[in-house]
Write a protein that holds these residues in place. Sequence first.
Motif, PDB file in Angstrom:
ATOM      1  N   LYS A  91      -3.563  -5.535   5.539  1.00  0.00           N
ATOM      2  CA  LYS A  91      -3.041  -6.340   4.431  1.00  0.00           C
ATOM      3  C   LYS A  91      -4.169  -6.793   3.523  1.00  0.00           C
ATOM      4  O   LYS A  91      -5.214  -7.232   3.982  1.00  0.00           O
ATOM      5  CB  LYS A  91      -2.287  -7.554   4.968  1.00  0.00           C
ATOM      6  N   THR A 123      -2.782  -0.288  -0.133  1.00  0.00           N
ATOM      7  CA  THR A 123      -1.584  -0.363  -0.957  1.00  0.00           C
ATOM      8  C   THR A 123      -0.818   0.939  -0.859  1.00  0.00           C
ATOM      9  O   THR A 123      -1.379   2.008  -1.116  1.00  0.00           O
ATOM     10  CB  THR A 123      -1.924  -0.641  -2.422  1.00  0.00           C
ATOM     11  N   TYR A 148       3.207  -3.971   5.696  1.00  0.00           N
ATOM     12  CA  TYR A 148       1.851  -3.581   6.040  1.00  0.00           C
ATOM     13  C   TYR A 148       1.485  -4.141   7.407  1.00  0.00           C
ATOM     14  O   TYR A 148       1.913  -5.237   7.778  1.00  0.00           O
ATOM     15  CB  TYR A 148       0.835  -4.118   5.020  1.00  0.00           C
ATOM     16  N   ALA A 191       1.626   1.259   6.972  1.00  0.00           N
ATOM     17  CA  ALA A 191       2.375   0.733   5.841  1.00  0.00           C
ATOM     18  C   ALA A 191       3.649   1.544   5.662  1.00  0.00           C
ATOM     19  O   ALA A 191       3.703   2.714   6.044  1.00  0.00           O
ATOM     20  CB  ALA A 191       1.535   0.792   4.558  1.00  0.00           C
ATOM     21  N   THR A 226       8.141  -3.457   0.933  1.00  0.00           N
ATOM     22  CA  THR A 226       7.026  -2.820   1.614  1.00  0.00           C
ATOM     23  C   THR A 226       6.604  -3.654   2.818  1.00  0.00           C
ATOM     24  O   THR A 226       6.839  -4.853   2.867  1.00  0.00           O
ATOM     25  CB  THR A 226       5.815  -2.661   0.683  1.00  0.00           C
TER      26      THR A 226
END
Length: 124
Positions: free
Chosen positions: A65, A69, A60, A49, A58
């Motif tokens: 995904k 986070t 990922y 990420a 952002t």
Amino acid sequence: QVQLVESGGGLVQAGGSLRLSCAASARFFRPYAMGWFRQAPGKDREFVAALSWSGPITDYADSVKGRFTISRDNAKNTLYLQMNSLKPEDTAVYYCAVRRVPIATMNPADFGSWGQGTQVTVSS
């Protein structure tokens, strides 16, 4: 020289959660993009990420995904990776990295400074 120190790794059962932290020296935290990468034994380092300085941008890896986070606390010069619903295939050494421009990419070669890594092991 950028100083990056990761923490928060450990052993967790499949389905569990961990939060990784990466503390950076203030001078080299802003306004730079930051990212998380991982490397499993016998495999190349891979993108997990990344987060641009502006925050909302952002990226990922498809494999994480919806489960991971990435976030940053600029007041604390700290980058985070919240990892939920962990799977055994997430087992790896996780590294944080800094790219000395505001925009993140997914290419580890674009990141010039790296932490020492923290081990994440997910048992089945």
